[in-house]
Scaffold this active site. Structure first.
Site, PDB file in Angstrom:
ATOM      1  N   VAL A  58       0.833  -1.204   0.000  1.00  0.00           N
ATOM      2  CA  VAL A  58       0.000   0.000   0.000  1.00  0.00           C
ATOM      3  C   VAL A  58       0.871   1.259   0.000  1.00  0.00           C
ATOM      4  O   VAL A  58       0.572   2.223  -0.713  1.00  0.00           O
ATOM      5  CB  VAL A  58      -0.995  -0.004   1.180  1.00  0.00           C
ATOM      6  CG1 VAL A  58      -1.798   1.286   1.230  1.00  0.00           C
ATOM      7  CG2 VAL A  58      -1.929  -1.198   1.069  1.00  0.00           C
ATOM      8  N   CYS A  59       1.939   1.256   0.762  1.00  0.00           N
ATOM      9  CA  CYS A  59       2.835   2.424   0.805  1.00  0.00           C
ATOM     10  C   CYS A  59       3.487   2.644  -0.560  1.00  0.00           C
ATOM     11  O   CYS A  59       3.584   3.781  -1.035  1.00  0.00           O
ATOM     12  CB  CYS A  59       3.906   2.241   1.870  1.00  0.00           C
ATOM     13  SG  CYS A  59       3.262   2.092   3.545  1.00  0.00           S
TER      14      CYS A  59
END
EC number: 1.11.1.24
Length: 164
Positions: A58-59
């Protein structure tokens, strides 16, 4: 304040900035090992994407999306703050063609996480930052503030970019 990680509550330390407030100055470390603060980006609008680690899906996705979306915006700097070592963050940007991104590490100064209200105080990611996005104007006034409630979720890109 709290966020969740896969539904489990995580307590945060500090106070998250609000729209209209002035962003606190900081000293964070670039991939080139220089310590910088907001003054280095004076005169620019800033998208400050705060993530736990670029070494998570996600990052990485959020960094790539913001990088692409600010590429053609004049006078805007993308700052990605994480607990990653500067070397790892630099490698991420090179490997992912994230040339519009300045990565900043909390490696030498964890007060940023407390000053910005994103320090995870407990849970498996304790000591890292929660996921959040701030948009600052040229004078470091907060135009947009999103503390993402579930760490595994992406931020609201449209709302952040609309604030620019």
């Amino acid at each position: 304040m709290q966020v969740t990680l896969k539904g489990n509550p995580i307590n945060l330390t500090g106070t998250f900035p609000t729209v209209g407030s002035n962003a606190a100055d900081f000293k964070l470390t670039t991939s080139g090992l220089a310590d910088v603060g907001l003054a280095e980006y004076a005169g620019k609008k800033k998208v400050v994407s705060i993530v736990p680690s670029l070494d998570t899906a996600v990052c990485a996705t959020s960094t790539q999306k913001f990088n692409a979306q600010v590429a053609d915006k004049e006078g805007v700097q993308l700052l990605v703050v994480s607990g990653d070592l500067p070397f790892a963050a630099g490698r991420f940007c090179e490997a992912n063609s994230a040339g519009n991104t300045v990565t900043l590490s909390t490696m030498r100064n964890n007060s940023f996480a407390t000053d910005y209200g994103v320090l995870m105080a407990d849970g498996p990611l304790a000591g890292l930052t929660a996921r959040a996005v701030l948009v600052l104007d040229e004078n470091n006034t907060v135009l947009h503030a999103e503390l993402v409630p579930e760490i595994t979720q992406e931020p609201d890109y449209e709302a952040a970019l609309a604030a620019l």
